[in-house]
Write a protein that holds these residues in place. Structure first.
Motif, mmCIF file in Angstrom:
data_model
loop_
_atom_site.group_PDB
_atom_site.id
_atom_site.type_symbol
_atom_site.label_atom_id
_atom_site.label_comp_id
_atom_site.label_asym_id
_atom_site.label_seq_id
_atom_site.Cartn_x
_atom_site.Cartn_y
_atom_site.Cartn_z
ATOM 1 N N SER A 1 -12.844 14.520 18.572
ATOM 2 C CA SER A 1 -11.583 15.252 18.714
ATOM 3 C C SER A 1 -10.424 14.426 18.168
ATOM 4 O O SER A 1 -9.572 14.927 17.430
ATOM 5 C CB SER A 1 -11.319 15.606 20.174
ATOM 6 O OG SER A 1 -12.286 16.515 20.638
ATOM 7 N N ASN A 2 -10.375 13.144 18.528
ATOM 8 C CA ASN A 2 -9.304 12.262 18.056
ATOM 9 C C ASN A 2 -9.307 12.113 16.535
ATOM 10 O O ASN A 2 -8.254 11.968 15.922
ATOM 11 C CB ASN A 2 -9.400 10.880 18.707
ATOM 12 C CG ASN A 2 -9.079 10.916 20.184
ATOM 13 O OD1 ASN A 2 -8.483 11.865 20.687
ATOM 14 N ND2 ASN A 2 -9.501 9.880 20.903
ATOM 15 N N ILE B 1 -17.453 13.100 22.122
ATOM 16 C CA ILE B 1 -16.660 14.324 21.945
ATOM 17 C C ILE B 1 -15.184 13.945 21.826
ATOM 18 O O ILE B 1 -14.463 14.474 20.974
ATOM 19 C CB ILE B 1 -16.883 15.304 23.123
ATOM 20 C CG1 ILE B 1 -18.328 15.814 23.149
ATOM 21 C CG2 ILE B 1 -15.868 16.448 23.077
ATOM 22 C CD1 ILE B 1 -18.693 16.808 22.088
ATOM 23 N N GLN B 2 -14.732 13.020 22.658
ATOM 24 C CA GLN B 2 -13.341 12.565 22.595
ATOM 25 C C GLN B 2 -13.058 11.906 21.243
ATOM 26 O O GLN B 2 -12.016 12.156 20.626
ATOM 27 C CB GLN B 2 -13.043 11.592 23.736
ATOM 28 C CG GLN B 2 -11.573 11.218 23.837
ATOM 29 C CD GLN B 2 -10.693 12.421 24.108
ATOM 30 O OE1 GLN B 2 -10.938 13.184 25.024
ATOM 31 N NE2 GLN B 2 -9.662 12.607 23.300
ATOM 32 N N LEU C 1 -13.426 17.724 15.514
ATOM 33 C CA LEU C 1 -13.415 18.874 16.423
ATOM 34 C C LEU C 1 -11.970 19.292 16.636
ATOM 35 O O LEU C 1 -11.123 18.462 16.933
ATOM 36 C CB LEU C 1 -14.039 18.506 17.780
ATOM 37 C CG LEU C 1 -15.531 18.305 17.797
ATOM 38 C CD1 LEU C 1 -15.980 17.828 19.175
ATOM 39 C CD2 LEU C 1 -16.251 19.578 17.424
ATOM 40 N N LYS C 2 -11.723 20.560 16.477
ATOM 41 C CA LYS C 2 -10.364 21.078 16.643
ATOM 42 C C LYS C 2 -10.333 22.065 17.795
ATOM 43 O O LYS C 2 -10.245 23.261 17.585
ATOM 44 C CB LYS C 2 -9.891 21.729 15.352
ATOM 45 C CG LYS C 2 -9.760 20.734 14.221
ATOM 46 C CD LYS C 2 -9.169 21.357 13.006
ATOM 47 C CE LYS C 2 -8.943 20.306 11.965
ATOM 48 N NZ LYS C 2 -8.153 20.788 10.850
ATOM 49 N N GLY C 3 -10.454 21.546 18.998
ATOM 50 C CA GLY C 3 -10.360 22.376 20.187
ATOM 51 C C GLY C 3 -11.581 23.248 20.394
ATOM 52 O O GLY C 3 -12.591 23.141 19.712
ATOM 53 N N SER C 4 -11.475 24.104 21.361
ATOM 54 C CA SER C 4 -12.515 25.093 21.625
ATOM 55 C C SER C 4 -11.794 26.367 22.016
ATOM 56 O O SER C 4 -10.690 26.328 22.556
ATOM 57 C CB SER C 4 -13.450 24.629 22.744
ATOM 58 O OG SER C 4 -12.730 24.423 23.930
#
Length: 164
Positions: free
Chosen positions: A47-48, A43-44, A52-55
């Motif tokens: 995101s990096n 997940i990290q 994934l752009k936040g939640s």
């Protein structure tokens, strides 16, 4: 930006969390047959990489009083004013999306207003001062559906699978 090279574990994680963003990481780990730490790391990494752009919680605009949703195509008199227009649009809280587009418009925005009268005030008082040559408004009666994009089943890089 080029698409990210996702392996099969990344795709499985994305499918699970796209379906339910509040799913516990340990439940994702069980479904993927890996450790909870591996899920946290993935997940990290996602995101990096910007995959994934936040939640966030999604607020229903109608439930908080915004009865009018409109899409507005904007044409600027002077194309050099693009950056200034964008900066002003970002300061209008009712404007929730702005896209640079091809075709008939320089920009296309999505806007929520309390009602049609409020929409008219926003157009006259906040959008017209941008220096518009013209604009076109399309009012949405109701969103039929909204969804996440599917995670494509393209060939994967399985080297990460072998490492786990």
């Amino acid at each position: 930006m080029a698409h990210q090279n996702l392996d099969s574990l990344d795709k499985k994680i994305l499918r699970l969390i796209a379906e339910d963003a509040r799913i516990p990481f340990l439940e994702v780990a069980r479904a993927c047959n890996v450790s909870g730490a591996a899920i946290h790391q993935r997940i990290q990494k996602l995101s990096n990489q910007g995959v994934l752009k936040g939640s966030q919680f999604i607020i229903d605009p109608e439930k908080i009083g915004y009865e009018t949703c409109a899409y507005i195509g904007l044409n600027l008199k002077n194309p050099e004013d693009f950056d200034n227009a964008l900066a002003v649009l970002q300061q209008i809280p009712e404007v929730v999306e702005c896209h640079y587009t091809t075709g008939d418009y320089d920009m296309f925005i999505k806007i929520y207003a309390l009602n049609n009268h409020h929409l008219l005030n926003i157009i006259h008082n906040k959008l017209q001062p941008l220096g518009l040559a013209r604009s076109e408004s399309i009012i949405s009666f109701h969103s039929a559906f909204s969804r996440q994009l599917p995670i494509a089943d393209v060939p994967t890089d399985n080297t990460a699978d072998e490492e786990e």
